[in-house]
Design an enzyme around this catalytic site. Structure first.
Site, PDB file in Angstrom:
ATOM      1  N   ARG A 124      11.826  50.698   8.579  1.00  0.00           N
ATOM      2  CA  ARG A 124      10.518  50.850   9.240  1.00  0.00           C
ATOM      3  C   ARG A 124       9.467  50.616   8.156  1.00  0.00           C
ATOM      4  O   ARG A 124       9.439  51.353   7.163  1.00  0.00           O
ATOM      5  CB  ARG A 124      10.398  52.242   9.859  1.00  0.00           C
ATOM      6  CG  ARG A 124       9.016  52.569  10.351  1.00  0.00           C
ATOM      7  CD  ARG A 124       8.976  53.818  11.208  1.00  0.00           C
ATOM      8  NE  ARG A 124       9.443  53.532  12.547  1.00  0.00           N
ATOM      9  CZ  ARG A 124       9.194  54.307  13.605  1.00  0.00           C
ATOM     10  NH1 ARG A 124       8.499  55.418  13.486  1.00  0.00           N
ATOM     11  NH2 ARG A 124       9.641  53.978  14.801  1.00  0.00           N
ATOM     12  N   HIS A 151       8.537  46.003  17.498  1.00  0.00           N
ATOM     13  CA  HIS A 151       9.406  47.185  17.618  1.00  0.00           C
ATOM     14  C   HIS A 151      10.545  46.791  18.573  1.00  0.00           C
ATOM     15  O   HIS A 151      10.635  47.274  19.704  1.00  0.00           O
ATOM     16  CB  HIS A 151       8.586  48.359  18.169  1.00  0.00           C
ATOM     17  CG  HIS A 151       9.205  49.700  17.920  1.00  0.00           C
ATOM     18  ND1 HIS A 151      10.415  49.885  17.278  1.00  0.00           N
ATOM     19  CD2 HIS A 151       8.762  50.966  18.241  1.00  0.00           C
ATOM     20  CE1 HIS A 151      10.688  51.176  17.212  1.00  0.00           C
ATOM     21  NE2 HIS A 151       9.710  51.849  17.781  1.00  0.00           N
ATOM     22  N   GLN A 154      12.794  49.401  20.376  1.00  0.00           N
ATOM     23  CA  GLN A 154      12.101  50.065  21.484  1.00  0.00           C
ATOM     24  C   GLN A 154      12.188  49.195  22.744  1.00  0.00           C
ATOM     25  O   GLN A 154      12.496  49.685  23.837  1.00  0.00           O
ATOM     26  CB  GLN A 154      10.642  50.314  21.103  1.00  0.00           C
ATOM     27  CG  GLN A 154       9.840  51.025  22.170  1.00  0.00           C
ATOM     28  CD  GLN A 154      10.256  52.477  22.330  1.00  0.00           C
ATOM     29  OE1 GLN A 154      10.321  53.214  21.360  1.00  0.00           O
ATOM     30  NE2 GLN A 154      10.534  52.898  23.556  1.00  0.00           N
ATOM     31  N   ASP A 245       0.614  53.074  24.940  1.00  0.00           N
ATOM     32  CA  ASP A 245       1.031  53.535  23.608  1.00  0.00           C
ATOM     33  C   ASP A 245      -0.223  54.013  22.878  1.00  0.00           C
ATOM     34  O   ASP A 245      -1.356  53.821  23.358  1.00  0.00           O
ATOM     35  CB  ASP A 245       1.712  52.363  22.865  1.00  0.00           C
ATOM     36  CG  ASP A 245       2.213  52.737  21.477  1.00  0.00           C
ATOM     37  OD1 ASP A 245       2.380  53.935  21.186  1.00  0.00           O
ATOM     38  OD2 ASP A 245       2.438  51.811  20.665  1.00  0.00           O
ATOM     39  N   CYS A 284       6.344  54.643  24.646  1.00  0.00           N
ATOM     40  CA  CYS A 284       7.379  54.702  23.605  1.00  0.00           C
ATOM     41  C   CYS A 284       7.415  56.059  22.926  1.00  0.00           C
ATOM     42  O   CYS A 284       8.427  56.426  22.334  1.00  0.00           O
ATOM     43  CB  CYS A 284       7.149  53.598  22.584  1.00  0.00           C
ATOM     44  SG  CYS A 284       5.514  53.679  21.817  1.00  0.00           S
ATOM     45  N   ARG A 312      17.074  54.900  23.437  1.00  0.00           N
ATOM     46  CA  ARG A 312      17.001  54.339  22.085  1.00  0.00           C
ATOM     47  C   ARG A 312      18.392  54.368  21.441  1.00  0.00           C
ATOM     48  O   ARG A 312      18.835  53.394  20.839  1.00  0.00           O
ATOM     49  CB  ARG A 312      16.010  55.150  21.226  1.00  0.00           C
ATOM     50  CG  ARG A 312      14.544  55.047  21.659  1.00  0.00           C
ATOM     51  CD  ARG A 312      14.002  53.640  21.469  1.00  0.00           C
ATOM     52  NE  ARG A 312      14.171  53.197  20.094  1.00  0.00           N
ATOM     53  CZ  ARG A 312      13.347  53.485  19.082  1.00  0.00           C
ATOM     54  NH1 ARG A 312      12.263  54.184  19.306  1.00  0.00           N
ATOM     55  NH2 ARG A 312      13.583  53.030  17.861  1.00  0.00           N
TER      56      ARG A 312
END
Ligand code: CP
Ligand code: NVA
Length: 345
Positions: A124, A151, A154, A245, A284, A312
């Site tokens: 990340r 992402h 996700q 988000d 998310c 996930r």
């Protein structure tokens, strides 16, 4: 663990194991690193995992995962760590929040060390180019656990969640409200690859990156997908799912002008009414209640945010099994795993 969705394999989607075998050794930095057939196969495997983990016990025994995180995480960290361990592998987490990857030694040198000990790296990062630097210098797969532009894990989990709720990716209408950020771009990639429809509602000043949006448009032109960028919330009418988000993503500066521009896009019950009573609400997470969404929506009956969080782990485990070549017919996978996957043919 929440199990309010039927994950039995009786109505399983077809599994193309050749697609999964072709993923061995590859890096996944954006969803566009996967084809529609590969995504479909991964989602079938994710569904099989969710239905019965016992069939995959030990599938990643003797394998090691290294996690490099420059930003905070709950869902990504826990789902990768617990997921990998459930499959018998071991995990090392390196906290890079105070020392960016590449600060102590060049990114390439870092990768050339790590590959000597581990089988896969999940990272990340603040700068997507850190991921490309690792990929270009490592012989083990690199998985993007969130960068400023993408992402993909996700989006893969969200695809599994949409399917579980009866929304087919090829015919979905997914609506996005808020900032045109990394999660938005990965969902646009999902729609473009799978041939669905996505309506992205942002202020004109906070649309998704124009260069990436153009690349995604080119993919959409080939698949028949429709991606619409607008600032008009009325365009979400009839959407199967409404997604939002954080307005300020990790690494972005708090900006009062941006917050002011986004205020009219808070997902409220009135906004959900535009989509319709059937529409699901997605996020998310982490959510900023009172900013991009209000309690009545995220805690309401249309919300499927915790299904997304749960998935996930299943979607990522499917990806890891494929990248590490631990799929049916590969050595080391228990015989009953082959059996359970045979139901998906
Ligand atoms: N959705 C997501 O990536 O959550 P975390 O930031 O907690 O990992
Ligand atoms: N867009 C958010 C997603 C967090 C999971 C961020 O990058 O901070």
């Amino acid at each position: 663990m929440a199990r309010n969705i039927d994950c039995s394999i009786s109505d399983a989607r077809p599994l193309d194991t050749r697609c999964l075998e072709a993923l061995r050794g590859r890096s996944i930095l954006r969803l566009t690193d996967l084809s529609a057939a590969e995504i479909t196969s991964l989602l079938a495997l994710a569904r099989a995992l969710k239905a019965d983990y016992s069939a995959f016990r030990g599938a990643l025994a003797q394998r090691a995962l290294v996690m490099l995180f420059e930003k905070p995480s709950l869902r990504t960290r826990v789902s990768f760590e617990i997921g990998f361990q459930k499959l018998g592998g071991c995990v090392t987490f390196l906290d890079h929040r105070n020392e960016p990857i590449g600060a102590r030694e060049p990114v390439g040198d870092y990768g050339r060390n790590l590959e000597r000990w581990c089988d896969v790296i999940v990272a990340r990062v603040f700068r997507h180019e850190t991921l490309t630097g690792l990929r270009d210098n490592c012989r083990v797969p690199i998985v993007n656990a969130l960068s400023e532009i993408a992402h993909p894990c996700q989006a893969l989990a969200d695809a599994q969640t949409l399917l579980e709720h009866g929304i087919e990716l090829e015919s979905m209408h997914l609506a996005w409200l808020g900032d045109g950020n990394n999660v938005c771009l990965s969902l646009m990639e999902l729609a473009a690859i799978m041939g669905g429809r996505m309506t992205v509602v942002t202020p004109a000043s906070h649309r998704p990156c124009a260069k990436l949006a153009a690349e995604i448009d080119a993919i959409a032109a080939r698949s028949g997908a429709t991606i619409t960028l607008t600032d008009d919330p009325a365009a979400i009418r009839g959407a199967h799912a409404v997604y939002t988000d954080a307005w300020i993503s990790m690494g972005q500066k708090d900006c009062p002008d941006k917050i002011a521009a986004l205020r009219k896009l808070t997902v409220t019950p009135e906004i959900m009414k535009i989509a319709g009573p059937h529409a699901r609400f997605m996020h998310c997470l982490p959510a900023h209640r009172g900013e991009e969404v209000v309690d009545a929506v995220i805690d309401g009956p249309q919300s499927i945010v915790y299904d997304e969080a749960e998935n996930r782990m299943h979607a990522q485990n499917a990806l890891l099994l494929a990248l590490l070549g631990a799929i049916p017919s590969s050595r080391g996978v228990p015989a009953n795993a082959v059996e359970i996957l045979t139901h998906h043919r």
